[in-house]
Design a protein around this motif. Structure first.
Motif, PDB file in Angstrom:
ATOM      1  N   ILE A   1       0.843  -1.193   0.000  1.00 20.31           N
ATOM      2  CA  ILE A   1       0.000   0.000   0.000  1.00 20.31           C
ATOM      3  C   ILE A   1       0.872   1.235   0.000  1.00 20.31           C
ATOM      4  O   ILE A   1       1.748   1.401   0.839  1.00 20.31           O
ATOM      5  N   GLN A   2       0.604   2.122  -0.959  1.00 27.84           N
ATOM      6  CA  GLN A   2       1.390   3.340  -1.120  1.00 27.84           C
ATOM      7  C   GLN A   2       0.599   4.567  -0.711  1.00 27.84           C
ATOM      8  O   GLN A   2       1.155   5.529  -0.212  1.00 27.84           O
ATOM      9  N   GLN A   3      -0.726   4.539  -0.924  1.00 29.23           N
ATOM     10  CA  GLN A   3      -1.529   5.694  -0.563  1.00 29.23           C
ATOM     11  C   GLN A   3      -2.995   5.336  -0.418  1.00 29.23           C
ATOM     12  O   GLN A   3      -3.456   4.327  -0.930  1.00 29.23           O
ATOM     13  N   LEU A   4      -3.696   6.217   0.321  1.00 27.79           N
ATOM     14  CA  LEU A   4      -5.136   6.131   0.483  1.00 27.79           C
ATOM     15  C   LEU A   4      -5.726   7.382  -0.144  1.00 27.79           C
ATOM     16  O   LEU A   4      -5.294   8.498   0.179  1.00 27.79           O
ATOM     17  N   ALA A   5      -6.674   7.218  -1.051  1.00 30.00           N
ATOM     18  CA  ALA A   5      -7.243   8.360  -1.773  1.00 30.00           C
ATOM     19  C   ALA A   5      -8.659   8.651  -1.299  1.00 30.00           C
ATOM     20  O   ALA A   5      -9.470   7.735  -1.129  1.00 30.00           O
TER      21      ALA A   5
END
Length: 160
Positions: free
Chosen positions: A103-107
């Motif tokens: 996981i790299q980001q939450l949008a």
């Protein structure tokens, strides 16, 4: 009164502290992968994901794919974005080098990106770009610094 009644009563109250306005909900979760095709195949075979969209975003240095997981079609509640680097020096390339795949980001989808960015700055949260940038399918986006957001890179996505 049950625990859920108490939570619902609390949730119906307006926030008592300043916050970022206009958050509609989750847009997607971004996952860094070394190889986009392998990532797509994995999520299709293991989780029944459906490929919705694929593109190269040269400005961000990524080859990306949007996948839907579950029986929700194109609902923003179950969208996974796979991000593969175009070069090792791209932000995703550097992320993979430092952290490996994951996981790299939450949008989050927001009604008004500029208002959300301004509010974040007023709250002491760093925005990574001074102005909105173009993301997937031409959407306007920006990012909030993970060191100001509990270790999570937050992407803000302007609602269409």
């Amino acid at each position: 009164m049950t625990r859920y009644d108490a939570m619902n009563a609390f949730a119906s109250q307006p926030p008592i502290i300043p916050n970022i306005p206009g958050i509609i909900g989750f847009d997607h979760v971004g996952v860094a992968v070394a190889d986009l095709n392998e990532g797509i195949t994995f999520y299709q075979n293991i989780f029944g994901a459906v490929l919705l969209h694929q593109e190269i975003n040269s400005a961000q240095g990524v080859h990306e794919a949007m996948l839907s997981i579950g029986n929700t079609g194109n609902s923003g509640n179950s969208i996974l974005q796979l991000l593969a680097p175009l070069t090792p020096e791209s932000p995703i390339g550097k992320f993979l080098s430092k952290n490996g795949p994951g996981i790299q980001q939450l949008a989050l989808t927001v009604k008004d990106l500029q208002a959300a960015m301004d509010a974040a700055v007023d709250l002491g949260i760093r925005v990574l770009n001074p102005a909105p940038v173009v993301g997937t399918k031409g959407a306007l986006i920006n990012f909030l610094h993970p060191k100001d957001c509990g270790g999570v890179l937050i992407e803000l996505v302007q609602a269409h």
